[in-house]
Enzyme design. Sequence first.
Site, short mmCIF file in Angstrom:
data_model
loop_
_atom_site.label_atom_id
_atom_site.label_comp_id
_atom_site.label_asym_id
_atom_site.label_seq_id
_atom_site.Cartn_x
_atom_site.Cartn_y
_atom_site.Cartn_z
CG ASP A 36 -1.76 1.18 1.39
OD1 ASP A 36 -2.67 1.35 0.56
OD2 ASP A 36 -1.54 1.96 2.35
CD GLU A 51 -2.21 2.14 -3.46
OE1 GLU A 51 -3.40 2.35 -3.72
OE2 GLU A 51 -1.77 2.16 -2.29
#
Length: 728
Positions: free
Chosen positions: A341, A383
Amino acid sequence: MTAEILKGNPEKLGATYDGKGVNFALFSENATKVELCLFDEHDNETRIELPSRSDDGVWSGYLPDAKPGMRYGYRVDGPYDPDRGMRFNPNKLLIDPYARQLDREFEWSDDFLASWPDDKKSKNTVDTGKIAPKAIIQDPAALKAVGTVEKPNVPWDQTVVYETHAKGFTMKHPDVPAADKGKFAGMANPEVMKYIDEQGISSVELLPVQAFATDGAVAKNGLSNYWGYEPIAYFAPHPDYGDPVEFKKMVNAYHAAGKEVIMDVVYNHMGEGDAHTQMLSLKGIDSAYYYVHNPNDKSEYRQETGCGNALDMTKPMARRLAVDSLRYWAEEMGVDGFRFDLATVMGRGREGDPANRDFDKNHPFYQALKADPVLSKCKLIAEPWDCCGGGYQVGNFQKNWMQWNDRFRDDTRRFWCGNEGFATKMAQRMTASDDLRNEGEKMSPTVNFVTAHDGFTAKDLWSYEQKHNEANPWHNQDGANQNFGRNWGHEGYRDEGLDEFRNKMVRNLEATLLMAAGVPMRLAGDEFNRSQNGNNNPYCQDNETSWVNWDKLTDRDVKSAEMVGFMTKLRRDHPALANVDYFDGQPVDDKGTKDITFVRPDGREMTGGDWQPYAKTLSYVLAGERVKKDGKPADDDFMIIMNAHNGEVDFKTPPAPNGQKWEVAFDTAHLGVEKLPVEQRVIKDGNYRAQPHSMVVLQAVREENRQKQRQNQTTSVLAQMKNRHFSR
């Protein structure tokens, strides 16, 4: 229990049981005192000061009579000087960052606040010993007894990622026993796994399963952190989902089925909010060391993540915490890969230069993963963006990383909306996005997706033009405003006549994703038209808004899922489709056949002047000869037809190779055509009429490959489940 504690081993961080006792070790560079707090079955607390501190700041001690199952935490004292970033407070019981298991979920209380809202430099002295989660000492023999199933090591060209939620995927599944719903055991249920296998999935990617918190703003509205992007213990599974043994059993089950488990992990921040909110672990252990502070006001954290804090990966012990925990999940638990993330955050900063928070693709954190003998062999997926300036780094990670490709998502959506000018963009996206190419690299780093947990589901994308997040506590101000979708005339599901058209549009998205070069990532439930009722940010909706709605499937939903499963298996069966490399447009045989040939509707090869900005169709042929190398046989040829027009378009098929005939592999406008006998799928006159807003894949089957074609005549797992439980 004796309070006698011996000199410990500072090299083994965490609580390590050796069969006779437990070594406790905790890093805090700036602390002046560390107390180990032990809890009995009645929550009575015994405090024992750790007797030794190493030169590099590791506090340790050895308890000869401590045993597995014992619960513990820490109280850490030192300077309370917010202007220097220090907020030591021994009134707060703290979670060991290396804890392997927690005894409970975190439940919000204002008692956890580091300071009071009306004075952000104040010190909240309320004791949290009774309410804080405690770590549980683990017996390494328990995990060893589970055994280890060899990892399948699925190559990237055979990888199809299925993003889902460890709880929400099974809460409504009728074949999962009540005790297993929402648990790791539910994810490993044989019926669940049969469905995942039938869908052609190679790798299940679970939203965060490391223990996480719910922040006060959400909790005070009666909601909870469903997605899990607020970690509080990097080694511990979230207590609501199961314990470490149950997690490892789940991983073993997937490995036994030849499938991988990928974890969505959050090392950019922790679930401790800003400098003033909940104090649960690192904030109390050594806030000045672990977190990035505002260089102009060290009483505040620097905002890089949107979550109040950012871990400072320029600090060696912060990197060690991340790398040690990743190795634990990969080595001890068997996890195959990680999706990071906001991966850009971990690449920010220069050691010794706190004011410099620029991104560095060669950051020590990335280098540590690259050099690690275990983690370097795992699937690493970034990401590749964050919330700060210069944070969008798609295509700019090291070559050992794959990267989420949001350009694929956005261009695909706009093409299928019928926007002019996106046929050329789609040609780029379908051929592995060469705008992300690292110089000299043949393999694309792109993980393609059209939907993910964050945003609309595919069905909602074609049913809502505006987000509808009213159930969240932010007055519909949260979530993305720009979604590149269309409601086709009616917002929501009031018009039943639109339903099947919208389902076809969902299939278009899935087909585009699965036929494109690059690694595809599907969102669980899109294949059977799952809806979140227009909520494009249901991070706090641990309820039927987010849970997969197995109990609400129609017969059409089942047929859509069957088609998407067929597409997925078609991709994995055929190297011409299961492609992660770039094309070069060069001949692949002595006849001059190119690896990819873009063709006009009249069947002729496109030239420069044919790429018109108003075009809404795209068609091309993939040569099966391209994969004939290293002893591998040639694959079938495929023709991809994408029609985003409002009307039908006739396509003349170019000659199929070696006298073969083109057959319809699937057509998103015609559910079930993929199941028809060959003679009903053969194109006899050299023309195919693509329906409005549809995608077609034609296949020229080589006779030597005919017997390898999958038979898809049996009743699907999903249909069987529906018939067992929901037939009327």
